[in-house]
Motif scaffolding. Structure first.
Motif, mmCIF file in Angstrom:
data_model
loop_
_atom_site.group_PDB
_atom_site.id
_atom_site.type_symbol
_atom_site.label_atom_id
_atom_site.label_comp_id
_atom_site.label_asym_id
_atom_site.label_seq_id
_atom_site.Cartn_x
_atom_site.Cartn_y
_atom_site.Cartn_z
ATOM 1 N N SER A 114 4.554 23.482 -14.384
ATOM 2 C CA SER A 114 4.874 24.180 -15.630
ATOM 3 C C SER A 114 5.885 25.275 -15.374
ATOM 4 O O SER A 114 6.024 25.778 -14.249
ATOM 5 N N VAL A 119 4.760 22.461 -20.073
ATOM 6 C CA VAL A 119 3.933 21.770 -19.076
ATOM 7 C C VAL A 119 4.445 20.345 -18.916
ATOM 8 O O VAL A 119 4.695 19.648 -19.902
ATOM 9 N N ILE A 425 -2.084 28.300 -17.756
ATOM 10 C CA ILE A 425 -2.101 26.849 -17.645
ATOM 11 C C ILE A 425 -2.842 26.486 -16.358
ATOM 12 O O ILE A 425 -2.512 26.990 -15.279
ATOM 13 N N SER A 457 -4.841 24.763 -21.547
ATOM 14 C CA SER A 457 -3.884 25.798 -21.950
ATOM 15 C C SER A 457 -4.653 26.897 -22.670
ATOM 16 O O SER A 457 -5.310 26.643 -23.686
#
Length: 497
Positions: A114, A119, A425, A457
Motif C-alpha cells: 500500500s 492498497v 492498513i 482498512s
C-alpha cells in the motif's frame, strides 16, 4: 483600524508597526494570547496573520498552503490541533470504521502492498486488484494482466506486488513482471520476462525505477525522459538474493541494495559489484533502506556467544557501518527504517519482541513482549507502534508508556502493516496458497473464505465516519454478475446467482 496604526506603544517607546511585528515573532501561542489582552493596539498586533501563519507552519500543519489561503490562521491552527488530538484519542480508544477489502473471484491472497491509502493485492488467480481507501466507496480497478501465449493454461500466481504514488508492479510465478501507471488505466504500460522464478521485487518509493531479482541476476528497469522503458543496470551476483530494496530520492541512475544470504551488495551502474557487508556464516534475515542508510539484521550461530543477533546500520554514502544495535537470541525477522522518525528504527524478532532503537545512542529505547509467535511486520511514529505477528495478531502500542492499547486477530500471519495519521492498513496473508479440501473439483474456483486471507482498512477520522450510515450493500459497484453459493455477503451483492 489596523491600517491607521503607524506607531505601536511599547511602554514609553513608540515603535513602527513592522518593527513591533518583528518583536512579536519571538513569542509563542500563550504569550501572544496574553499580549492580546493588553490593549486594542496590541490585540491587533498579536493576531496578525503573519504571526499565526508562521506558528502553523512551525508546528507542521498546512505546509503546502500560502498565507492567502486562509482568512484566519489563528482559527486554522486551533482546528488543526483539535483534529490531531481527536485522531490520537480515536487511535488510543479504537474509535473509527473498520472495512474488509475482499475480492472473492481472486482466490487466495498472495501479497499486499500500500501507498498513501491505495492498497494493491495479488491473488492465486493471477489477478491484481486495487482499492482506494481515500474515497468513501473504496472503488478502484482490477488491473489487466498481459495475455499469455495463446491464452492456454491457468494464469500463474502473483508472487509480489509493489505500489507507489505513480506506479503499480506485479511479479508472477512464471517470471513475468507487469507495470501499470496509476494515471493511465487498467492496461500495463511495461512488461518484461525472467527465465526463472523471481525471488524479490522492489519499487522506488518516490520514483519510477523497478528492480527484480531472479536466479543470480538483479535487473533494474526505469523509463527515460520520453517515457520509453530501458534497463540502466543488470548485475550478476554469486548467491541467491533474499531481500531487495531501491534507495529513494536518488538523482541519476537507480541504486539498489540487495541481500544475498550473508552478503549485502550496493548495486550502482558505475560500480556494479560493490559489497557493503559480508561476514561468512552470518546470513541476513531482514533489510530496509532509507535515503542515506541501510539497516539489516544478521544471524549468528552458537560458536559466537559473545556476538548475538544484531541489526547493522550502514551509511550508503561512506559505505561504513554507523552502529550495531540489538543483542538478541532470536533472529530479527523485520526492520522498518524509512517510515520511522529520524534517528529511530523499529524491528521485530522471532523471540516475539518488538524493539525500538535509538541509533544515536546505539541502544534499545523500548522493548515490548508483543506476540505469541515471531513478529512479521512493524511500523512506528512519534508516539505509537503497530506490530503484526505470525499468529495473526495486530497490536497497537503506546511507545512512551510501553503499554498495549488494543489488538485485532485474524487467522493468517500479518505480512503487511501501513498507517498514517488517520488510517491503518493490515493484511493477513496465508502460508498455504492451495489449501487441501477447499474445493470439490480442480476447476471449481471457490475457496472457503477462511482460507483466503484478509485485508483490513481502519479509518480513525470522524470526517470519514459519516459513511457508516450507508449500508455496505450500497458500496458495491455491481461489477460481478455471478457469485459462489456460500461466499455471498452484503458487501458484494449479485444480481443473478
Amino acid at each position: 483600524f489596523q491600517n491607521e496604526i503607524n506607531e505601536v506603544p511599547f511602554f514609553d517607546v513608540q515603535l513602527p508597526y513592522e518593527l513591533a511585528l518583528k518583536i512579536f515573532r519571538y513569542l509563542g501561542k500563550a504569550e501572544l494570547g496574553r499580549c492580546a489582552q493588553v490593549s486594542r493596539t496590541w490585540k491587533i498586533l498579536a493576531e496578525d496573520e503573519v504571526l499565526w501563519y508562521r506558528l502553523c507552519q512551525e508546528e507542521g500543519y498546512l505546509l503546502d498552503m500560502s498565507i492567502s489561503d486562509h482568512s484566519c490562521w489563528k482559527l486554522a491552527l486551533k482546528n488543526c490541533r483539535a483534529r490531531e488530538h481527536m485522531l490520537k484519542t480515536n487511535w488510543k480508544n479504537r474509535v473509527g470504521a473498520v472495512s474488509q477489502l475482499r475480492y472473492e473471484p481472486g482466490g487466495v491472497l498472495c501479497d499486499v502492498h500500500s501507498c498513501d491509502g491505495v492498497v494493491m493485492a495479488g491473488y492465486t488467480s493471477g489477478e491484481v486488484r486495487l482499492w482506494d481507501t481515500r474515497t468513501w466507496d473504496y472503488t478502484a480497478p482490477v488491473l489487466a494482466a498481459v495475455a499469455g501465449p495463446g491464452g492456454a493454461g491457468a494464469p500463474p500466481h502473483v508472487s509480489f506486488v509493489r505500489i507507489n504514488s505513480s506506479l503499480a508492479v506485479a511479479a508472477y510465478e512464471d517470471g513475468t513482471v507487469s507495470v501499470w501507471s496509476l494515471l493511465l488505466g487498467r492496461e500495463p504500460i511495461h512488461h518484461f520476462q525472467h527465465n526463472q522464478r523471481i525471488q524479490a521485487l522492489a519499487l522506488a518509493p518516490g520514483g519510477t525505477a523497478v528492480a527484480t531479482a531472479s536466479g543470480f541476476q538483479v535487473k533494474v528497469e526505469s523509463p527515460d525522459d520520453k517515457g520509453f522503458w530501458q534497463t540502466p543496470g543488470t548485475f550478476e551476483i554469486q548467491k541467491l538474493v533474499n531481500f531487495l530494496n531501491l534507495v529513494p530520492d536518488v538523482t541519476g541512475s537507480p541504486v539498489a541494495v540487495a541481500a544475498a544470504e550473508d552478503i549485502v551488495y550496493l548495486l550502482k551502474a558505475e560500480d556494479p559489484g560493490k559489497v557493503l557487508h559480508s561476514v561468512y556464516g552470518q546470513p541476513v534475515t531482514c533489510l530496509d533502506v532509507s535515503a542515506r542508510e541501510a539497516a539489516f539484521g544478521i544471524k549468528t550461530f552458537g560458536w559466537l556467544l559473545n556476538e548475538p543477533n544484531q541489526i547493522l546500520l550502514y551509511n550508503l554514502e561512506t559505505n561504513q557501518c554507523v552502529t550495531k544495535v540489538g543483542n538478541s537470541i532470536g533472529d530479527f525477522s523485520c526492520v522498518n527504517l524509512h517510515n520511522s522518525p529520524p534517528n529511530m528504527l523499529v524491528a521485530g524478532n522471532k523471540d516475539r519482541r518488538v524493539r525500538v532503537f535509538d541509533v544515536r545512542r546505539g541502544e534499545a529505547a523500548c522493548s515490548l513482549y508483543a506476540h505469541q509467535l515471531g513478529v512479521s511486520a512493524a511500523q512506528m511514529d512519534e508516539w505509537k507502534i503497530v506490530s503484526g505477528g505470525q499468529e495473526g495478531l495486530v497490536c497497537v502500542w503506546d511507545q512512551r508508556m510501553g503499554t498495549k492499547l488494543w489488538e485485532m486477530h485474524a487467522r493468517h500471519p500479518v505480512r503487511h502493516v501501513w498507517f498514517n495519521s488517520h488510517s491503518l492498513i493490515t493484511a493477513n496473508i496465508p502460508e498455504e496458497k492451495n489449501p487441501r479440501g477447499s474445493s470439490i473439483t480442480d476447476d471449481d474456483p471457490s475457496v472457503h473464505r477462511k482460507y483466503r486471507g484478509i485485508i483490513y482498512s481502519y479509518e480513525f477520522s470522524v470526517d470519514q465516519l459519516a459513511v457508516e450510515s450507508v449500508l455496505p450493500i450500497c458500496r458495491s459497484s455491481y461489477d460481478e454478475v455471478t457469485g459462489y453459493n456460500y461466499n455471498i455477503g452484503l458487501a458484494v451483492p449479485y444480481d443473478s446467482i
